[in-house]
Motif scaffolding. Structure first.
Motif, mmCIF file in Angstrom:
data_model
loop_
_atom_site.group_PDB
_atom_site.id
_atom_site.type_symbol
_atom_site.label_atom_id
_atom_site.label_comp_id
_atom_site.label_asym_id
_atom_site.label_seq_id
_atom_site.Cartn_x
_atom_site.Cartn_y
_atom_site.Cartn_z
ATOM 1 N N ALA A 31 10.380 3.699 -3.941
ATOM 2 C CA ALA A 31 11.291 2.651 -3.489
ATOM 3 C C ALA A 31 11.734 1.763 -4.642
ATOM 4 C CB ALA A 31 10.621 1.812 -2.409
ATOM 5 N N ARG A 34 14.161 3.612 -7.048
ATOM 6 C CA ARG A 34 15.502 3.630 -6.455
ATOM 7 C C ARG A 34 16.159 2.253 -6.553
ATOM 8 N NH1 ARG A 34 15.938 6.994 -0.851
ATOM 9 N NH2 ARG A 34 14.954 8.945 -1.468
ATOM 10 N N HIS A 114 8.702 -4.160 -0.814
ATOM 11 C CA HIS A 114 8.218 -2.839 -0.402
ATOM 12 C C HIS A 114 7.125 -3.000 0.643
ATOM 13 C CE1 HIS A 114 7.231 1.309 -0.421
ATOM 14 N NE2 HIS A 114 6.226 1.264 -1.278
ATOM 15 N N TYR A 145 14.729 -3.338 0.632
ATOM 16 C CA TYR A 145 13.408 -3.422 1.245
ATOM 17 C C TYR A 145 13.055 -2.111 1.941
ATOM 18 C CZ TYR A 145 15.459 -4.287 5.957
ATOM 19 O OH TYR A 145 16.142 -4.193 7.155
ATOM 20 N N THR A 146 11.765 -1.896 2.124
ATOM 21 C CA THR A 146 11.275 -0.774 2.917
ATOM 22 C C THR A 146 10.390 -1.308 4.024
ATOM 23 O OG1 THR A 146 9.279 -0.415 1.596
ATOM 24 C CG2 THR A 146 11.279 0.786 0.925
ATOM 25 N N LEU A 197 12.414 7.548 4.192
ATOM 26 C CA LEU A 197 11.583 7.756 3.011
ATOM 27 C C LEU A 197 10.157 7.982 3.487
ATOM 28 C CD1 LEU A 197 11.802 7.593 -0.163
ATOM 29 C CD2 LEU A 197 11.109 5.210 0.051
ATOM 30 N N TRP A 207 11.873 3.172 6.483
ATOM 31 C CA TRP A 207 13.297 2.954 6.211
ATOM 32 C C TRP A 207 13.393 2.359 4.820
ATOM 33 C CZ3 TRP A 207 15.841 5.598 9.448
ATOM 34 C CH2 TRP A 207 15.665 5.538 10.829
ATOM 35 N N TRP A 208 14.316 2.870 4.015
ATOM 36 C CA TRP A 208 14.664 2.275 2.719
ATOM 37 C C TRP A 208 16.052 1.670 2.901
ATOM 38 C CZ3 TRP A 208 18.428 3.224 -1.193
ATOM 39 C CH2 TRP A 208 18.160 2.646 -2.435
#
Length: 215
Positions: A31, A34, A114, A145-146, A197, A207-208
């Protein structure tokens, strides 16, 4: 999140970081890698929930100035020690994200979180936090954010606390629906992208999300 659950989770993370320094390893999360490609080169990044710092250190090594926050002083101490040893541009501050962020309006180019938003926070607390993120971002700034989502294997398992929060193995998680992701990118935001992800051995299903401040 109830005050009791909040205190329990904070204490649990303190014990965990104390017992397992560097528990997530040295390599940055996918994450964060990216996110670094999305953030404006050379800008200032605020990381929420930085823990012991694998991602904050990666951002700093990639040319960003980093403000790293967490509610665990133990994790932040580990991060600060490593940043100082490498001479990296990282500052740290203890922050409970249920409270207003101790960051000036429009002062950062990017915000990264994250799996912080999917901790034991109520939907109302998450919405307030996203409002704070928008406040501290410069116009055009990016929030990456994830969150673990409702397709994750642990969704619905363990102790239910309501509001899609389930506690498993001592860790309480707020699992996100796709609808909630869309709602958090409402007025004042442009939703740039949402991708699935996976991370870890379970794996955790995430979710990313990338959204940009408008205006």
């Amino acid at each position: 999140m109830s005050d009791d659950l909040g205190r329990e989770q904070r204490a649990h993370w303190e014990r965990t970081y104390t017992a397992h320094p560097g528990m997530y390893g040295e390599q940055p999360s996918e994450a964060a890698v990216r996110a670094a490609a999305v953030f404006a080169a050379g800008g200032e990044v605020l990381e929420l929930g930085a823990g012991h710092g694998r991602d904050a250190l990666y951002f700093a090594r990639s040319g960003f100035a980093v403000r790293a926050t967490d509610f665990s002083p133990v994790g932040l101490a580990q991060l600060a020690e490593r940043a100082a040893a490498e001479g990296l541009p990282v500052t740290t501050a203890v922050q409970d994200v249920r409270e207003p962020l101790e960051v000036a309006d429009g002062s950062v180019d990017g915000v990264f979180a994250h799996m912080l938003l999917c901790m034991a926070l109520s939907t109302g607390e998450i919405e307030a936090l996203v409002g704070e993120v928008r406040r501290v971002l410069r116009p055009g700034g990016t929030f990456v954010y994830t969150v673990r989502h409702t397709g994750d294997a642990h969704y619905g398992a363990g102790v239910a606390h309501g509001d899609d929060i389930y506690e498993h193995g001592g860790f309480a998680v707020h699992f996100f629906s796709r609808e909630l992701v869309g709602r958090l990118a409402g007025e004042g935001w442009e939703l740039v992208g949402v991708e699935g992800l996976e991370e870890g051995e379970l794996p955790r299903r995430l979710w990313w999300v990338v959204q940009r401040r408008v205006g």
